[in-house]
Every structure is written in C-alpha cells, then in structure tokens.
Write a protein that holds these residues in place. Structure first.
Motif, mmCIF file in Angstrom:
data_model
loop_
_atom_site.group_PDB
_atom_site.id
_atom_site.type_symbol
_atom_site.label_atom_id
_atom_site.label_comp_id
_atom_site.label_asym_id
_atom_site.label_seq_id
_atom_site.Cartn_x
_atom_site.Cartn_y
_atom_site.Cartn_z
ATOM 1 N N LYS A 33 -10.161 -40.631 -53.027
ATOM 2 C CA LYS A 33 -8.912 -39.433 -53.420
ATOM 3 C C LYS A 33 -7.593 -39.095 -52.585
ATOM 4 O O LYS A 33 -6.394 -38.867 -53.307
ATOM 5 C CB LYS A 33 -9.277 -37.917 -53.407
ATOM 6 C CG LYS A 33 -11.342 -37.272 -53.834
ATOM 7 C CD LYS A 33 -11.821 -35.987 -54.914
ATOM 8 C CE LYS A 33 -12.308 -35.364 -53.196
ATOM 9 N NZ LYS A 33 -12.866 -36.100 -53.141
ATOM 10 N N GLY A 97 -10.412 -23.041 -49.571
ATOM 11 C CA GLY A 97 -9.507 -22.350 -50.825
ATOM 12 C C GLY A 97 -8.248 -22.843 -50.711
ATOM 13 O O GLY A 97 -7.703 -23.217 -49.890
ATOM 14 N N THR A 98 -7.523 -22.683 -52.691
ATOM 15 C CA THR A 98 -6.434 -22.811 -52.480
ATOM 16 C C THR A 98 -5.141 -21.036 -52.187
ATOM 17 O O THR A 98 -5.954 -20.506 -53.032
ATOM 18 C CB THR A 98 -6.684 -23.121 -54.170
ATOM 19 O OG1 THR A 98 -7.005 -24.343 -54.033
ATOM 20 C CG2 THR A 98 -5.068 -23.564 -54.287
ATOM 21 N N GLY A 121 -14.160 -25.168 -57.743
ATOM 22 C CA GLY A 121 -12.706 -24.935 -57.743
ATOM 23 C C GLY A 121 -12.178 -25.233 -59.333
ATOM 24 O O GLY A 121 -11.572 -24.983 -60.408
#
Ligand code: 5GP
Length: 218
Positions: A33, A97-98, A121
């Motif tokens: 990615k 986490g974002t 997510g």
C-alpha cells in the motif's frame, strides 16, 4: 511543466469541491500500500496522506510524527476517551487510529486525504462519511503476499503468520464490504498506482454535493 500538464492539473483542481474527500485504502500487511500511495502522492495535486497514531513499536526506518505518531497505550486510551480519534481499531493487539484534527483540518482546507487504515477502520469511516471512497488493495496471490512480508524483514515469524491469517480472514468479506467501492490488485507497482490515480481523478468528478458551475453560469 508543459502547457498540457498544467492545464490538466488545473482542470483537476477546479473539479475538487471546496471540502476534501477521504480515500480509504486498506489491504493486507505487505501488499505494498505504502509504495503505491507514494507514487500517487508524487503525481497528483491536492492530496495528502494522513499520519495515524499507533501503540505498536517503531520500526528502525520509521520517523515519529511522519510515519506514525507513536503513542503509549495509556496516552492512546486517554485520547480515545477524549474523542480525539475520527476512527480507531485494534490490529494484531496494537491500537491504531486516525486523529479527528487531521481529518478536519485537511479536508476543511480542501485537500483530499488518503487514510491507509485497516478494514475495521474503513467500515467506521464509511458510516461516518458516505462520500468517503473505499479502496481495497489485494495481492495477486497468498504465496506472493507471504514472500513480500518476508522480504520486508521487519516481522518476526510469529507476526508473519498472524498477518497472513488476518489477510485470509479479511479476503472472505471483501465482496460484501466493498460493494459499490473499489478492489484493486497490486501485481505490478506502477500499474497499480495508475489504477489508483484513475480512481482518485474520476472520484473528483463525481457529483456528491452542489456542483460548481463553470464561469459565467453562476
Ligand atoms: P503496520 O503495523 O503494518 O504499520 O499497520 C498494520 C495495519 O494497521 C495496516 O493494515 C494499516 O493499514 C493499519 N492502520 C494504520 N493506521 C491505522 C489507523 O489509523 N486506523 C486503523 N483502523 N488502522 C490503521
């Protein structure tokens, strides 16, 4: 920059609504990615990668604040309680986490944001923002994924096995989870980047809100 290139970038920019969109890229660990995303970021204007927070250990080449915000578990939990996360999930016994502040400030500034996050997510983001674009990047095969994970040489034998098991489990729900969204295969890096770029460019022309009228039509 050639005239043709300048024209196509500016027409692309004019197609962006005032608020940036979220492009949520998920896929098994080791699928590549990061490499695909870096190619796309280098070639498209007005798009950035969101820096996540995590409690996992920093890898030798990673930089705090650039690769991730590396947090202690106590700090991460406190931020969860203070609703500082837009989404968060536990992956392989570590928290990721974002930050809400990143999403709000960047999309508010009209910048599209890539969230490279896990599938849990992605499900949360889809509920929070119906205009978010979900993209699942799959490997050409399981054996190739295992090879890429081992070549990366950042994982222990145990985490390689765990990450492959997660990938096999995830693959089962892709058809239902990603209905109406995108599934792309990362076989050849540059080709996969071209496909991802095409998705971003096409999505910038999707009518999700009030259309911007061409000059003279306002
Ligand atoms: P890694 O430890 O290999 O950097 O990441 C492990 C997994 O966590 C990957 O699937 C990655 O996409 C995911 N991940 C990274 N940041 C976030 C995040 O902010 N939120 C969620 N839900 N997953 C994340």
């Amino acid at each position: 920059m050639s005239r043709q290139k300048a024209d196509s970038s500016s027409s692309e920019l004019s197609a962006i609504r005032r608020k940036g969109r979220l492009f949520v890229i998920s896929g098994p660990s080791g699928v590549g990615k990061g490499s695909v995303i870096n190619l796309v970021l280098a070639q498209l204007p007005s798009i950035e990668l969101s820096v996540s927070a995590t409690t996992r250990a920093r890898r030798p080449h990673e930089i705090d604040g650039t690769s991730y915000h590396f947090l202690t578990e106590a700090d991460f939990k406190q931020r969860v309680n203070q609703h500082e996360f837009y989404e968060h999930a536990s992956y392989n016994n570590r928290m990721y986490g974002t930050l809400r502040s990143t999403v709000e400030s960047r999309t508010g500034a009209g910048v599209d944001l890539i969230l490279e996050i896990d599938i849990q997510g992605a499900r949360q983001v889809r509920k929070l923002d119906p205009t978010a674009v979900l993209i699942y990047m799959q490997p050409p095969g399981l054996a190739e994924l295992e090879k890429r994970l081992r070549d990366r040489a950042t994982e222990t034998e145990e985490t390689v096995r765990e990450r492959l098991a997660i990938a096999q489990e995830e693959q089962k729900s892709i058809r239902t989870d990603y209905r109406g969204h995108y599934v792309i295969t990362n076989d050849v890096l540059e080709q996969c980047a071209e496909v991802l770029k095409a998705i971003v460019v096409a999505e910038r022309h999707r009518l999700t809100g009030q259309p911007e009228a061409p000059q003279g039509f306002e």
